[in-house]
Design a protein around this motif. Structure first.
Motif, PDB file in Angstrom:
ATOM      1  N   HIS A 186       7.841  -2.493  -2.067  1.00 29.54           N
ATOM      2  CA  HIS A 186       8.175  -3.900  -1.870  1.00 29.54           C
ATOM      3  C   HIS A 186       8.466  -4.574  -3.212  1.00 29.54           C
ATOM      4  CE1 HIS A 186       8.267  -7.845  -0.091  1.00 29.54           C
ATOM      5  NE2 HIS A 186       7.373  -8.257  -0.968  1.00 29.54           N
ATOM      6  N   SER A 187       7.648  -4.276  -4.217  1.00 34.39           N
ATOM      7  CA  SER A 187       7.825  -4.931  -5.515  1.00 34.39           C
ATOM      8  C   SER A 187       9.047  -4.414  -6.258  1.00 34.39           C
ATOM      9  CB  SER A 187       6.593  -4.702  -6.388  1.00 34.39           C
ATOM     10  OG  SER A 187       5.434  -4.967  -5.665  1.00 34.39           O
ATOM     11  N   GLN A 194       2.944   2.872   2.891  1.00 29.56           N
ATOM     12  CA  GLN A 194       4.372   3.152   2.694  1.00 29.56           C
ATOM     13  C   GLN A 194       4.516   4.465   1.926  1.00 29.56           C
ATOM     14  OE1 GLN A 194       7.478   1.567   3.055  1.00 29.56           O
ATOM     15  NE2 GLN A 194       6.483   0.435   4.686  1.00 29.56           N
ATOM     16  N   PRO A 195       5.112   5.482   2.544  1.00 34.69           N
ATOM     17  CA  PRO A 195       5.177   6.754   1.834  1.00 34.69           C
ATOM     18  C   PRO A 195       6.383   6.842   0.902  1.00 34.69           C
ATOM     19  CG  PRO A 195       5.910   7.030   4.085  1.00 34.69           C
ATOM     20  CD  PRO A 195       5.658   5.571   3.894  1.00 34.69           C
ATOM     21  N   ARG A 196       6.229   7.585  -0.176  1.00 37.08           N
ATOM     22  CA  ARG A 196       7.353   7.973  -1.010  1.00 37.08           C
ATOM     23  C   ARG A 196       7.020   9.291  -1.680  1.00 37.08           C
ATOM     24  NH1 ARG A 196       5.161   3.531  -4.092  1.00 37.08           N
ATOM     25  NH2 ARG A 196       4.597   4.133  -6.198  1.00 37.08           N
ATOM     26  N   ILE A 197       8.053   9.948  -2.157  1.00 36.28           N
ATOM     27  CA  ILE A 197       7.873  11.260  -2.784  1.00 36.28           C
ATOM     28  C   ILE A 197       8.221  11.132  -4.248  1.00 36.28           C
ATOM     29  CG2 ILE A 197       8.689  13.650  -2.800  1.00 36.28           C
ATOM     30  CD1 ILE A 197       9.307  13.385   0.148  1.00 36.28           C
ATOM     31  N   VAL A 221       0.849  -1.188   0.000  1.00 36.57           N
ATOM     32  CA  VAL A 221       0.000   0.000   0.000  1.00 36.57           C
ATOM     33  C   VAL A 221       0.884   1.236   0.000  1.00 36.57           C
ATOM     34  CG1 VAL A 221      -1.803   1.234   1.204  1.00 36.57           C
ATOM     35  CG2 VAL A 221      -1.757  -1.240   1.279  1.00 36.57           C
ATOM     36  N   SER A 222       0.665   2.106  -0.964  1.00 42.52           N
ATOM     37  CA  SER A 222       1.568   3.241  -1.112  1.00 42.52           C
ATOM     38  C   SER A 222       0.861   4.558  -0.827  1.00 42.52           C
ATOM     39  CB  SER A 222       2.116   3.320  -2.534  1.00 42.52           C
ATOM     40  OG  SER A 222       2.497   2.072  -2.996  1.00 42.52           O
ATOM     41  N   LEU A 223       1.667   5.475  -0.291  1.00 40.83           N
ATOM     42  CA  LEU A 223       1.262   6.879  -0.243  1.00 40.83           C
ATOM     43  C   LEU A 223       2.244   7.606  -1.149  1.00 40.83           C
ATOM     44  CD1 LEU A 223       0.188   9.606   0.833  1.00 40.83           C
ATOM     45  CD2 LEU A 223       1.700   9.322   2.766  1.00 40.83           C
ATOM     46  N   VAL A 224       1.766   8.198  -2.216  1.00 40.33           N
ATOM     47  CA  VAL A 224       2.661   8.910  -3.127  1.00 40.33           C
ATOM     48  C   VAL A 224       2.423  10.399  -2.990  1.00 40.33           C
ATOM     49  CG1 VAL A 224       3.517   9.077  -5.478  1.00 40.33           C
ATOM     50  CG2 VAL A 224       2.483   6.968  -4.701  1.00 40.33           C
ATOM     51  N   VAL A 269       1.607  11.000   8.718  1.00 39.02           N
ATOM     52  CA  VAL A 269       1.164   9.639   8.404  1.00 39.02           C
ATOM     53  C   VAL A 269       1.865   8.635   9.317  1.00 39.02           C
ATOM     54  CG1 VAL A 269       1.182   7.870   6.615  1.00 39.02           C
ATOM     55  CG2 VAL A 269       0.562  10.207   6.043  1.00 39.02           C
ATOM     56  N   PHE A 270       3.140   8.862   9.572  1.00 42.42           N
ATOM     57  CA  PHE A 270       3.888   7.976  10.480  1.00 42.42           C
ATOM     58  C   PHE A 270       3.280   8.014  11.874  1.00 42.42           C
ATOM     59  CE2 PHE A 270       7.999   8.369   7.862  1.00 42.42           C
ATOM     60  CZ  PHE A 270       7.760   7.149   7.265  1.00 42.42           C
TER      61      PHE A 270
END
Lengths: 411, 296
Positions: B223-224, B144-147, B13-16, B135-136
């Protein structure tokens, strides 16, 4: 003190001692008397138990600290290139169990965290480790910039015995720190468990020697305040503190991670020759000078002697040039350009001119309390943006940028 | 989607956090019109949300004079009220974007002189990191966050310290910064950001196919990613440039007080004014080496 003495004499036979101390309590009772876990609970309106919300207290404490730090550190020069020796007291006092499971374990755990934090904040600095055991000081690691090697060395030396000697430790460290270049800031951080020091000579002479060598000595005590430690810190310009519990110890320890204000005559300003190595070409094979192993690709080439090194920052093993990359220098810049502390906005002081925003500028969290009133929030004095308390802590502790100031162009 | 009752998040699960460059001075010079760019980005955002129903997308506009949040999939209503023809994502985002660009333009007083103007990357990066911290804090189960920086404007040298601070903070919180750079030359800031934080830096060769680059490289969850052959960083140059001539140097002198970089030995630091003693001679470093030589 007498029970403590007895325990030391008995050494291993701790079960008997514990019975003496706790007056015949069973093991299960003892965990409750020690931890007082009921104190962390309170009743809410409906009579249910819930953990005490100490966020507000924590934040108030944090702000007080921030203010006191920034008040005297506004435009003060900081010692960015530090040479720090950590002296760990592993005398028999370190085996006492007033910290759980024992002082020694707590110390090692937090020294590890400290070393990582230290190198994160001071990438150009070096650390060395010294232990005191059986009245003698042993060098555990030499000054170096790799956190892993220090941590590994410390983990391998987890035993304690004998007396503690402050003087031996100071003499040893003094000898090492005398050899470092003049631009470096010399520091010693002593983690002292014992309540006494067993010295071969006059400790006052050693203190004066440290003072003369411009070594800043700091002590964190784990038992009680000692006059000699206080004197040592006073004389050399260090900090003396005594930890009350594990959380406090951790806090005291991490206070030493950011660079201390520099005292002008302590370190002479100088230009340091440094190399900025380039990454080795992909797929090229070379023997690295640090592990003496053949490696494919990966690594950096010393610009002066062309030796291969695996990691930065480091010192070239062949020619002695300090090798860094530009991000390592950039890591220290936030110490030089600190951001101003935010002003607290009291809920009542709503300026009639402009309505305060409803959400935190940084994370968009609502700043309103359930009663639709402005909750606890802070504002940047420069850009006047409102932030929530959590963002305030994050911005000052980790980010070191004000999102508000950064997202408006200054002309 | 606003509040999913069970936060049973798996690792995909991503947070972009998408940082959208809206600098008008760049887009007027770009070969790819902003409308086309936006069309491809919107399609990408939609596919991100389709990939996993728990995925979250937040869009921050990086303007020339300001930065602001323009879309948050967790707080946006699923059905737009005014315009039923457009999906919620498009109408909300486009409306906010338009408002933002008008505001951004009004803030500007003067046209940038000389070379192409930079956008406020440091501001939007800082905002994105604040959001991620929230979010943390929200609990042990969070996406899972990313920018993702969609940037076209050149780097602004005055933002160097702030951008580096943001990069280090992202590194500490293990947030990768991906970057897709659509400008003419490579962006040193974003190359460093992606390299240091373990993200991916891509400079698309064919801007017409931007959507394909976005979906193949940036849509995969963290993860992928370990199973994919993603574009590798090609030679990030970590050499420094000296403060006196702005030349990239291999070896140089660093002021011990303020860490300014010089290519030659000076008597006085031009940044902090410290007066230097003797240059550290090679003799001392040689004796240092002897002392430190390993006992092998």
């Amino acid at each position: 003190m007498s029970t403590g003495e007895k325990r030391r004499l008995n050494g291993e036979a701790e079960e008997e001692d514990d019975d003496d101390i706790d007056g015949g309590l069973d093991a299960w009772e003892r965990t409750y008397t020690d931890e007082r876990s009921w104190e962390a609970l309170e009743e809410d309106e409906s009579g249910l138990l819930c953990p005490i919300d100490n966020k507000a207290i924590y934040h108030a404490q944090y702000r007080r600290r921030l203010r006191s730090l920034s008040a005297n550190a506004a435009r003060i020069q900081k010692g960015l290139i530090r040479f720090l020796y950590i002296v760990v007291d592993l005398s028999r006092a370190a085996s006492e169990m007033d910290f759980r499971p024992s002082r020694m374990v707590v110390i090692t755990k937090h020294v590890e965290a400290f070393i990582r934090e230290f190198f994160d904040q001071n990438p150009l600095s070096q650390i060395g480790l010294v232990t005191i055991k059986d009245g003698v000081a042993h060098p555990l690691t030499e000054l170096g910039g790799s956190p892993e090697s220090h941590i590994k060395a410390l983990m391998g030396k987890m035993e304690c015995s004998g007396d503690s000697s402050l003087q031996n430790a100071l003499d040893l460290v003094c000898g090492y720190l005398d050899q470092i270049p003049s631009y470096g800031h010399r520091e010693v951080l002593i983690l002292y468990s014992a309540l006494s020091t067993c010295d071969p000579g006059d400790i006052m002479e050693s203190i004066q020697k440290c003072k003369k060598s411009k070594i800043r000595c700091s002590v964190i005590g784990l038992s009680a305040e000692m006059f000699i430690c206080k004197l040592l810190c006073q004389e050399t310009g260090g900090l003396y503190s005594v930890a009350m519990d594990e959380a406090h110890f951790k806090e005291l320890m991490l206070d030493h991670a950011p660079p201390p204000p520099a005292i002008a005559e302590f370190a002479i300003a100088n230009l340091i020759k440094m190399g900025f190595p380039q990454r080795a070409a992909e797929g090229s094979i070379a023997i690295c000078s640090c592990h003496k192993e053949a490696k494919v690709g990966d690594g950096y080439i010393c610009p002066r002697c062309k030796a291969r090194v695996c990691e930065l920052p480091t010192e070239c093993r062949i020619c002695g040039l300090t090798l860094v990359s530009s991000p390592h220098l950039a890591r220290s810049y936030h110490h030089l350009f600190p951001i101003t502390p935010f002003d607290e906005v009291s809920p009542r002081q709503n300026t009639p001119l402009q309505r305060p925003p409803k959400t935190c500028f940084g994370c968009q969290q609502s700043l309103l309390n359930p009663g639709n009133k402005l909750g606890l929030s802070v504002a940047c004095p420069k850009c006047n943006q409102y932030f929530c308390v959590d963002c305030d802590i994050y911005i000052h502790e980790s980010l070191h940028n004000c999102p508000g100031c950064e997202s408006f162009r200054h002309s | 989607m606003a509040s999913v009752p069970s936060k049973l998040y798996s690792d995909d699960v991503s947070l972009v956090m998408v940082l959208l460059d809206t600098n008008p001075f760049f887009w007027t010079t770009s070969s790819l019109p902003f409308s086309q760019f936006l069309a491809q980005v919107l399609a990408f955002l939609n596919s991100m949300l389709l990939l996993n129903q728990l995925n979250q997308v937040v869009v921050i506009a990086t303007g020339y004079n300001s930065c602001d949040y323009i879309y948050d999939s967790s707080s946006a209503p699923n059905h737009s009220s005014e315009d039923a023809r457009l999906p919620a994502l498009y109408s909300n985002l486009l409306q906010k974007l338009e408002e933002f660009m008008i505001r951004d333009e009004k803030l500007g007083k003067e046209e940038p002189r000389g070379k192409l103007a930079s956008s406020l990357l440091s501001g939007s990066l800082s905002m994105a990191l604040c959001y991620i911290q929230r979010v943390f804090r929200s609990g042990p189960l969070h996406p899972q966050p990313r920018i993702l920086c969609l940037q076209g404007s050149p780097d602004g040298p005055e933002q160097y310290v702030a951008v580096m601070n943001a990069i280090f903070s992202a590194q500490r919180s293990m947030v990768p910064i991906d970057s897709c750079y659509v400008g003419a030359h490579n962006s040193a800031f974003l190359q460093q950001a992606s390299y240091i934080t373990g993200g991916v830096y891509v400079k698309p060769q064919h801007l017409d196919g931007l959507f394909q680059y976005l979906v193949t490289v940036f849509a995969t969850d963290l993860h992928s990613r370990s199973f994919l052959q993603l574009p590798r960083p090609a030679g990030v140059d970590f050499r420094a440039s000296c403060f006196c001539h702005k030349m990239t140097i291999d070896m140089g002198y660093i002021c011990s007080v303020c860490l300014s970089i010089f290519c030659k030995h000076h008597k006085k630091c031009s940044t902090c004014g410290s007066v230097f003693g003797q240059a550290q001679s090679d003799n001392t470093s040689a004796s240092d080496r002897k002392r430190k030589a390993p006992e092998t």
